[in-house]
Design an enzyme around this catalytic site. Structure first.
Site, PDB file in Angstrom:
ATOM      1  CG  ASP A  24      56.098  65.054 -14.044  1.00 37.07           C
ATOM      2  OD1 ASP A  24      56.210  66.140 -14.642  1.00 37.07           O
ATOM      3  OD2 ASP A  24      55.463  64.930 -12.990  1.00 37.07           O
ATOM      4  CB  SER A  25      59.451  68.110 -12.922  1.00 35.29           C
ATOM      5  OG  SER A  25      58.133  68.292 -12.459  1.00 35.29           O
TER       6      SER A  25
ATOM      7  CB  CYS B  49      56.187  67.378 -17.340  1.00 35.60           C
ATOM      8  SG  CYS B  49      56.648  68.950 -16.585  1.00 35.60           S
TER       9      CYS B  49
ATOM     10  CD  GLU C   4      56.212  66.042  -6.150  1.00 39.77           C
ATOM     11  OE1 GLU C   4      57.003  65.399  -5.450  1.00 39.77           O
ATOM     12  OE2 GLU C   4      56.094  65.862  -7.366  1.00 39.77           O
TER      13      GLU C   4
ATOM     14  CB  CYS D  37      50.236  70.479 -13.621  1.00 36.18           C
ATOM     15  SG  CYS D  37      51.548  69.752 -12.603  1.00 36.18           S
TER      16      CYS D  37
ATOM     17  CG  HIS E  51      52.324  67.107  -9.562  1.00 35.58           C
ATOM     18  ND1 HIS E  51      53.174  67.184 -10.647  1.00 35.58           N
ATOM     19  CD2 HIS E  51      53.078  66.693  -8.513  1.00 35.58           C
ATOM     20  CE1 HIS E  51      54.391  66.829 -10.263  1.00 35.58           C
ATOM     21  NE2 HIS E  51      54.361  66.527  -8.975  1.00 35.58           N
TER      22      HIS E  51
END
Length: 272
Positions: free
Chosen positions: A10-11, A73, A152, A184, A186
């Site tokens: 993932d990023s 992602c 994040e 996403c 996240h």
């Protein structure tokens, strides 16, 4: 039986929500995770740049002789997967198709919402996949660019998260969706905030968990699982990042819902 590991990237840290699900449903599998934390987020990049990053991420993971890769992602799955899957040595899966299938199965009124990065919404792959399964579905997409930095930086249950979520979700809620894709990886960390705003009647689809379940089905059908059942040996996990190790170790445990006890190694992704 295939003892080769599963590669996941993932990023940043969001893909760890996919790893978390794999730990639950495939506890015997070895996993190699790469978080491209030095170049996060992918969601604001051009398609050409995203494809370049994804190619490098895959080349790094393929150096470990893996049996499958999960692009955990939404942005990379939307912008790059259609162009890079062919010719690879390992099976490559994204999060878009599994989440779309789960959403179509879950919806009752055929009104489905999709939350994603700006790039995910722009490329419309969730819409494309949902429409291929349910042509008369009504789909409402919403770009949520602030969600990734909120997650994040550890502000998932803060007043700021609630204020921004209410702003993003107002249109989606007004449309009367009964199913909402967290497009996403996240976003599952904002599940409580999103769920409280949308209400109990809305099913939330975790795209990372959907991808993990899809991988399980594939590996089982192809006879590639390392082992299943209570007797199987517990899988081993290795983590790699392109930026600071300590930040990843600390926040990564929140995504996994368990401490990251294993070593985390920084690599130079530009070499791949």
């Amino acid at each position: 039986m295939d003892k080769r590991p599963i590669g996941i990237f993932d990023s940043g840290l969001g893909g760890l929500t996919c790893v978390r699900e794999i730990m639950k449903i495939m506890p015997g599998e070895d996993v190699i995770y790469f978080g491209d934390t030095g170049r996060v987020p992918y969601g604001t990049r051009s398609r050409e740049m995203i494809i370049k990053y994804v190619e490098q991420d895959i080349r790094f993971l393929e150096s470990f002789d893996i049996k499958a890769i999960i692009i955990a992602c939404g942005t990379a799955s939307s912008a790059a997967l259609p162009w890079i899957a062919e010719g690879k040595t390992a099976k490559i899966m994204g999060v878009v198709e599994p989440a779309a299938k789960m959403a179509v199965k879950a919806t009752r009124n055929k009104k489905i919402g999709v939350l994603g990065t700006s790039a995910t919404v722009k490329y419309g792959k969730y819409v494309e996949n949902i429409k291929s399964l349910c042509p008369d579905a009504e789909i409402i997409q919403k770009a949520c660019p602030m969600f990734v930095p909120i997650v994040e930086n550890g502000y998932t249950e803060s007043p700021v998260a609630e204020i921004i979520a209410k702003e993003y979700l107002s249109e989606v809620k007004a449309a009367g969706v009964d199913t909402l894709i967290l497009g996403c990886t996240h976003y599952p960390l904002l599940r409580k905030v999103i769920g409280d705003i949308m209400g109990e009647g809305v099913t939330l689809i975790d795209s990372g968990a959907a991808a993990a379940n899809c991988a399980h089905e594939f590996l089982k059908a192809e006879g590639l699982l390392k082992g299943e059942g209570e007797a199987c040996e517990k899988g081993r996990y290795r983590y790699f990042v392109s930026d600071e190790v300590e930040d990843f170790s600390q926040l990564g445990g929140v995504f996994l819902e368990r401490p990251i006890d294993e070593s985390v190694q920084k690599i130079d992704i530009e070499k791949y």
